[in-house]
Design an enzyme around this catalytic site. Structure first.
Site, short mmCIF file in Angstrom:
data_model
loop_
_atom_site.label_atom_id
_atom_site.label_comp_id
_atom_site.label_asym_id
_atom_site.label_seq_id
_atom_site.Cartn_x
_atom_site.Cartn_y
_atom_site.Cartn_z
N ASP A 70 57.03 54.32 40.19
CA ASP A 70 57.79 54.70 39.01
C ASP A 70 57.14 55.94 38.40
O ASP A 70 56.26 56.57 39.02
CB ASP A 70 57.93 53.53 38.02
CG ASP A 70 56.62 53.19 37.31
OD1 ASP A 70 55.57 53.81 37.62
OD2 ASP A 70 56.64 52.29 36.46
N CYS A 115 52.87 51.48 40.27
CA CYS A 115 53.36 51.70 38.90
C CYS A 115 52.13 51.84 38.00
O CYS A 115 51.07 52.24 38.49
CB CYS A 115 54.31 50.57 38.46
SG CYS A 115 53.57 48.93 38.38
N THR A 160 50.32 49.51 36.45
CA THR A 160 49.31 48.49 36.76
C THR A 160 49.48 47.85 38.13
O THR A 160 48.58 47.14 38.60
CB THR A 160 49.42 47.33 35.74
OG1 THR A 160 50.76 46.80 35.84
CG2 THR A 160 49.18 47.81 34.31
N HIS A 182 44.47 36.91 54.51
CA HIS A 182 44.69 35.51 54.13
C HIS A 182 46.10 35.23 53.62
O HIS A 182 46.63 34.15 53.85
CB HIS A 182 43.72 35.10 53.01
CG HIS A 182 42.30 34.98 53.47
ND1 HIS A 182 41.38 34.16 52.85
CD2 HIS A 182 41.63 35.57 54.50
CE1 HIS A 182 40.21 34.25 53.47
NE2 HIS A 182 40.33 35.12 54.46
N HIS A 227 45.69 31.06 58.63
CA HIS A 227 46.28 30.86 57.30
C HIS A 227 47.79 30.63 57.34
O HIS A 227 48.43 30.52 56.30
CB HIS A 227 45.98 32.09 56.41
CG HIS A 227 44.52 32.31 56.18
ND1 HIS A 227 43.79 31.58 55.26
CD2 HIS A 227 43.65 33.16 56.78
CE1 HIS A 227 42.53 31.98 55.31
NE2 HIS A 227 42.41 32.94 56.21
C1 RB5 Z 1 55.75 51.94 32.71
O1 RB5 Z 1 55.36 52.50 31.51
C2 RB5 Z 1 54.91 50.71 33.02
O2 RB5 Z 1 55.33 49.65 32.24
C3 RB5 Z 1 55.01 50.37 34.49
O3 RB5 Z 1 54.58 51.46 35.23
C4 RB5 Z 1 54.19 49.22 35.01
O4 RB5 Z 1 52.84 49.34 34.65
C5 RB5 Z 1 54.68 47.88 34.82
O5 RB5 Z 1 54.12 46.89 35.31
#
Ligand code: RB5
Length: 152
Positions: free
Chosen positions: A12, A69, A71, A102, A136
Site C-alpha cells: 500500500d 504495508c 506494519t 513450520h 509439520h
Molecule cells: C496505512 O496508513 C496503514 O494503516 C497500513 O499500511 C497498515 O499498516 C495496516 O495494517
C-alpha cells in the site's frame, strides 16, 4: 536450465518509499516479480492488494507472495481471508525462516514502518529460500480443515 520463480508482490502507500528497491532486490536474486500494485495514487486500501496477491498464490500462478504495508498486520489479516493463503507477519530473521519451515506460509507480510529496507529485504530472502518441513503437515491439514468447515 534453472527455473525462474515468480513472486506476487503488493504494497500500500505506506511502503511507497521502499517498494521499487525491494522489487529490484528480488529481481537481482533471480526472481520474476509480478507487481499487483500500489495504484500510484495518494493513499490506498491494503486489502485490495492483499487479495490480488493471495489469489495469485493460492491459484499457483506464482511460487510465493510478498506484501508490505505499514506494519504488515493489515495485509496479513486481509490475505488470510483467501482460502489457501497462509500469510504471516515476520518481525525478524528467525520468524521469516520459521513461518516457511513450520507454518507452511505462502505469503510474507512486512512493515515499512517497523523495519528498515535492509531488514525487509533480508527477511524476504530467508522466507523465499526456506522450505517447508513435512513433519509439520498434520498441523497445516488441521488449519485447512477449519477452513473447509466455514460456511459460505
Ligand atoms: C496505512 O496508513 C496503514 O494503516 C497500513 O499500511 C497498515 O499498516 C495496516 O495494517
Amino acid at each position: 536450465m534453472k527455473e525462474i520463480k515468480k513472486i506476487a508482490f503488493g504494497t500500500d502507500h505506506a511502503a511507497l518509499d521502499i517498494r521499487e528497491n525491494v522489487k529490484e532486490y528480488l529481481k537481482d536474486l533471480g526472481y520474476e516479480v509480478i507487481d499487483f500494485g500500489f495504484c500510484g495514487c495518494g493513499s490506498c486500501d491494503y486489502p485490495d492488494y492483499a487479495f490480488k496477491v493471495a489469489e495469485a498464490v493460492v491459484s499457483r500462478k506464482v511460487y510465493k507472495g510478498v506484501l508490505i504495508c505499514g506494519t504488515g498486520i493489515g495485509m496479513s489479516i486481509a490475505a488470510n481471508k483467501v482460502k489457501g493463503a497462509i500469510a504471516a507477519v515476520c518481525w525478524d530473521e528467525d520468524t521469516a525462516r520459521l513461518v516457511a519451515q513450520h507454518n507452511g506460509a505462502n505469503i510474507i507480510c512486512l512493515g515499512s514502518r517497523t523495519a528498515t529496507i535492509s531488514e525487509v529485504c533480508h527477511r524476504i530472502k530467508i522466507f523465499l529460500e526456506t522450505l517447508f518441513e513435512e513433519r509439520h503437515s498434520q498441523r497445516i491439514e488441521k488449519i485447512r480443515h477449519i477452513e473447509e468447515m466455514q460456511v459460505g
